[in-house]
Design a protein around this motif. Structure first.
Motif, short mmCIF file in Angstrom:
data_model
loop_
_atom_site.label_atom_id
_atom_site.label_comp_id
_atom_site.label_asym_id
_atom_site.label_seq_id
_atom_site.Cartn_x
_atom_site.Cartn_y
_atom_site.Cartn_z
N LEU A 79 0.79 -11.62 -2.57
CA LEU A 79 0.87 -10.22 -2.14
C LEU A 79 1.15 -9.31 -3.33
O LEU A 79 0.57 -8.22 -3.45
N ASP A 80 2.02 -9.74 -4.24
CA ASP A 80 2.33 -8.95 -5.43
C ASP A 80 1.11 -8.78 -6.33
O ASP A 80 1.03 -7.82 -7.10
N SER A 81 0.16 -9.71 -6.22
CA SER A 81 -1.08 -9.62 -7.00
C SER A 81 -2.20 -8.94 -6.23
O SER A 81 -3.34 -8.91 -6.69
N GLY A 82 -1.88 -8.42 -5.03
CA GLY A 82 -2.87 -7.66 -4.26
C GLY A 82 -3.71 -8.47 -3.32
O GLY A 82 -4.76 -8.00 -2.85
N ILE A 83 -3.27 -9.71 -2.97
CA ILE A 83 -4.02 -10.57 -2.07
C ILE A 83 -3.23 -10.74 -0.78
O ILE A 83 -2.10 -11.25 -0.80
N GLY A 84 -3.79 -10.34 0.35
CA GLY A 84 -3.11 -10.47 1.64
C GLY A 84 -4.02 -11.07 2.69
O GLY A 84 -5.23 -10.87 2.66
N HIS A 106 9.55 -3.94 2.90
CA HIS A 106 9.16 -3.07 1.80
C HIS A 106 10.40 -2.44 1.18
O HIS A 106 11.30 -1.99 1.88
N LYS A 107 10.44 -2.41 -0.15
CA LYS A 107 11.61 -1.89 -0.86
C LYS A 107 11.91 -0.45 -0.44
O LYS A 107 11.04 0.41 -0.45
N ASN A 108 13.18 -0.21 -0.06
CA ASN A 108 13.67 1.12 0.34
C ASN A 108 13.03 1.65 1.62
O ASN A 108 13.20 2.81 1.97
N GLY A 109 12.28 0.76 2.34
CA GLY A 109 11.55 1.21 3.51
C GLY A 109 12.45 1.80 4.58
O GLY A 109 12.16 2.87 5.13
N PHE A 110 13.55 1.12 4.92
CA PHE A 110 14.36 1.56 6.05
C PHE A 110 15.36 2.65 5.69
O PHE A 110 16.19 3.01 6.50
N TRP A 111 15.28 3.16 4.44
CA TRP A 111 16.09 4.33 4.14
C TRP A 111 15.44 5.59 4.69
O TRP A 111 16.05 6.64 4.76
N LEU A 112 14.18 5.50 5.06
CA LEU A 112 13.48 6.65 5.63
C LEU A 112 13.84 6.83 7.10
O LEU A 112 14.14 5.88 7.80
N HIS A 113 13.77 8.08 7.55
CA HIS A 113 13.95 8.37 8.97
C HIS A 113 12.75 7.82 9.73
O HIS A 113 11.62 7.83 9.22
N PRO A 114 12.96 7.33 10.97
CA PRO A 114 11.82 6.79 11.73
C PRO A 114 10.63 7.73 11.80
O PRO A 114 9.48 7.28 11.74
N VAL A 121 2.70 6.06 8.28
CA VAL A 121 1.83 5.05 8.88
C VAL A 121 0.65 5.71 9.58
O VAL A 121 -0.48 5.22 9.51
N ARG A 122 0.90 6.84 10.25
CA ARG A 122 -0.20 7.55 10.93
C ARG A 122 -1.23 8.04 9.91
O ARG A 122 -2.45 7.95 10.14
N SER A 123 -0.77 8.54 8.78
CA SER A 123 -1.68 9.01 7.73
C SER A 123 -2.53 7.85 7.20
O SER A 123 -3.74 7.99 7.00
N LEU A 124 -1.89 6.70 7.00
CA LEU A 124 -2.61 5.52 6.52
C LEU A 124 -3.63 5.04 7.55
O LEU A 124 -4.77 4.70 7.21
N ALA A 125 -3.22 5.03 8.81
CA ALA A 125 -4.11 4.59 9.88
C ALA A 125 -5.32 5.51 9.99
O ALA A 125 -6.46 5.05 10.15
N ASP A 126 -5.10 6.82 9.87
CA ASP A 126 -6.21 7.78 9.93
C ASP A 126 -7.15 7.60 8.74
O ASP A 126 -8.37 7.72 8.89
N GLN A 127 -6.61 7.30 7.57
CA GLN A 127 -7.42 7.15 6.37
C GLN A 127 -8.44 6.03 6.51
O GLN A 127 -9.57 6.15 6.04
N LEU A 155 -2.53 -2.88 3.82
CA LEU A 155 -2.96 -1.64 3.18
C LEU A 155 -1.77 -0.85 2.66
O LEU A 155 -1.86 -0.20 1.61
N PHE A 156 -0.66 -0.88 3.38
CA PHE A 156 0.54 -0.16 2.95
C PHE A 156 1.07 -0.71 1.63
O PHE A 156 1.64 0.02 0.82
N ARG A 157 0.85 -2.02 1.42
CA ARG A 157 1.26 -2.66 0.16
C ARG A 157 0.18 -2.54 -0.91
O ARG A 157 0.28 -3.16 -1.97
N ASP A 158 -0.85 -1.75 -0.60
CA ASP A 158 -1.94 -1.47 -1.53
C ASP A 158 -2.65 -2.75 -1.97
O ASP A 158 -3.05 -2.89 -3.13
N ASN A 159 -2.82 -3.70 -1.07
CA ASN A 159 -3.56 -4.92 -1.38
C ASN A 159 -5.02 -4.58 -1.64
O ASN A 159 -5.63 -3.77 -0.93
N ASP A 160 -5.59 -5.23 -2.64
CA ASP A 160 -6.99 -5.01 -2.99
C ASP A 160 -7.93 -5.98 -2.29
O ASP A 160 -9.12 -5.70 -2.16
N VAL A 161 -7.40 -7.12 -1.86
CA VAL A 161 -8.20 -8.12 -1.16
C VAL A 161 -7.55 -8.40 0.19
O VAL A 161 -6.39 -8.82 0.24
#
Length: 496
Positions: A79-84, A106-114, A121-127, A155-161
């Motif tokens: 995953l760190d190399s972009g393979i998921g 994901h690092k620092n993920g749960f520091w965000l408000h829901p 996630v909605r922006s990523l899904a729409d993209q 996709l959130f982890r920016d995987n290339d494959v």
């Protein structure tokens, strides 16, 4: 599409005991492409991609990512190399929301408000055209929506494959179309997709490049645009002509082997039908409309709440109070690696699960005789590999299904309940399973529960359409007018 591969696999080999899953495989994966790995069950497709995704380590060979040699020992490293990879069995936390699952780990993920998480996630899904509600709890989602969450995680982890392992097995036709649109969008934005499949029409619909595996090796690699027919693709995959169209020999119906009258069982309501020796009655419908409770009741796993069920001329309770191991009822469940078999037992012990009484004298088990019989059956039913010392989990889905059929047909049943018998099987294994069912019809009545209309049309003598636990209609498979209206019936709309 770039000239240089994003991923290069060179001379990859992998064995599990005596079974060689991959042999000297060399393969390139390029940005902006959908590359399909096509092959029969057990051809080595999932093993090869599990190596790339860090789940398995290769016995030999090298992996290069953007020209740099890598060796993954964990999925996290891949995953760190972009393979998921999205596996057939989803890895989601059912009690969490979609957004929480995407951010999980994901690092620092749960520091965000829901709400912030949901917005991202909605922006990523729409993209990428992945329609899913970020605020929804995962346990409320359809299988198609859960799959989209798994893809969003990568996709959130920016995987290339992105590797999709048999992704359409659990999807409705509409969800398949949605998935393919999303795959094309993802590839158009420069990512690479590896689509593992054995479904010829889907491969021709979505692939840019096709690599065909047979018995652990790549036997052909070609642009999808050069393939002009499913027959050509099937021949390349199997190594011979395969046509899934059967001429059913007429079998005169015999005595009733199953009679159901006004049955209530869970969501099943007022269901009535009969089944005779010599015929196949197919129950078709969208998954979750009462098929499972109906099967469980007939097979003795739940009691009828109301109505009558007669099996081989006996009332339900009397039949199950003195059930014989041979010459009675055989059940071929949808869950072949769980309910039908025990994954950690070898094929002999799995064979004995329902036939043990036939190899016992008093309390003494003649295991040697059982092993010889199991070996004969693996040959007769073309089970690969034919080593009865292998554990059930070492067999592909198609070969495990053939082993289950061999075991259950050995019992010479007069009533067979076959639940999704070809689900997840390649065209060659499906052909073999269909032939075995048609042969069994000569001495038994078969209740075929399937979501595959092509399977029902090819095998059934009569078809029953189920919706919300009720039979909408039962009609001969030769009734073209009824067949043309089967879609509305499956949606609960009566036809004249």
């Amino acid at each position: 599409m770039t000239d240089h591969p994003l991923v290069s696999l060179h001379q990859i080999s992998k064995s599990f005991g005596s079974v060689q899953a991959n042999k000297d495989i060399t393969l390139d994966i390029r940005s902006g492409t959908i590359k399909t790995l096509l092959g029969e069950n057990g051809a080595g497709k999932s093993t090869l991609m599990s190596i790339l995704a860090g789940r398995f380590s290769p016995d030999a060979g090298t992996i290069r990512i953007r020209g740099v040699q890598r060796r993954f020992t964990t999925t996290a490293e891949a995953l760190d190399s972009g393979i998921g990879m999205v596996y057939q069995h989803f890895m989601l936390v059912e009690a969490m929301t979609v957004a929480e699952n995407v951010f999980l780990g994901h690092k620092n993920g749960f520091w965000l408000h829901p709400k912030q998480m949901e917005t991202q996630v909605r922006s990523l899904a729409d993209q990428y055209g992945l329609d899913v509600d970020p605020a929804a709890k995962v346990h409320t989602l359809s299988m198609g929506e859960k799959q989209r969450v798994e893809i969003l995680k990568l996709l959130f982890r920016d995987n290339d494959v992105l590797i999709l392992d048999e992704p359409t097995t659990v999807l409705t036709p509409r969800e398949v179309n949605q998935l393919f649109r999303a795959m094309r969008t993802i590839a158009s934005q420069g990512k690479a997709i590896v689509f593992i499949s054995h479904k010829l029409a889907e491969v021709m619909d979505v692939a840019d490049e096709i690599a065909i595996l047979r018995r652990g090796a790549i036997v052909d690699e070609l642009p999808a645009a050069t393939v002009h027919s499913k027959a050509d693709l099937a021949r390349r995959m199997v190594g011979r002509e395969v046509v899934l169209s059967l001429d059913k020999a007429h079998v005169a119906p015999g005595r009733p082997v199953l009679e159901v009258d006004q049955l209530d069982a869970g969501p099943v309501r007022e269901v009535s039908f009969s089944l005779c020796r010599g015929e196949i009655l197919a129950v078709v419908g969208v998954a979750g409309n009462g098929q499972r409770p109906l099967v469980e009741t007939i097979c003795g796993l739940r009691s009828p709440e109301c109505g009558q069920v007669n099996i081989l001329g006996l009332p339900w309770s009397e039949f199950y109070s003195r059930l014989e191991w041979q010459g009675a009822l055989s059940y071929i469940p949808e869950d072949r690696l769980g309910l039908a078999t025990c994954p950690e037992l070898d094929l002999v012990d799995n064979f004995l699960l329902t036939t043990r009484q036939g190899f016992c004298r008093g309390s003494i088990l003649d295991r040697g005789k059982a092993e010889r019989t199991a070996r004969e059956l693996t040959g007769a039913f073309n089970v690969h590999p034919p080593d009865v010392n292998n554990r059930a989990r070492q067999l592909s889905g198609g070969n495990l299904q053939k082993m289950v059929l061999a075991r259950e047909f050995y019992r010479r049943p007069r009533l067979i309940i076959a639940e999704q018998p070809s689900q997840g099987l390649d065209i060659s294994a499906t052909e073999e399973v269909w032939h075995h069912l048609l042969q069994a019809r000569e001495r038994a009545g078969i209740l075929l529960v399937t979501g595959d209309l092509n399977e029902a049309f090819n095998l059934a003598d009569r078809i029953a359409v189920i919706f919300q636990g009720r039979f909408m209609d039962i009609f001969p498979a030769t009734d073209k007018t009824k067949l043309d209206n089967i879609g509305p019936l499956m949606a609960g709309m009566p036809t004249s």
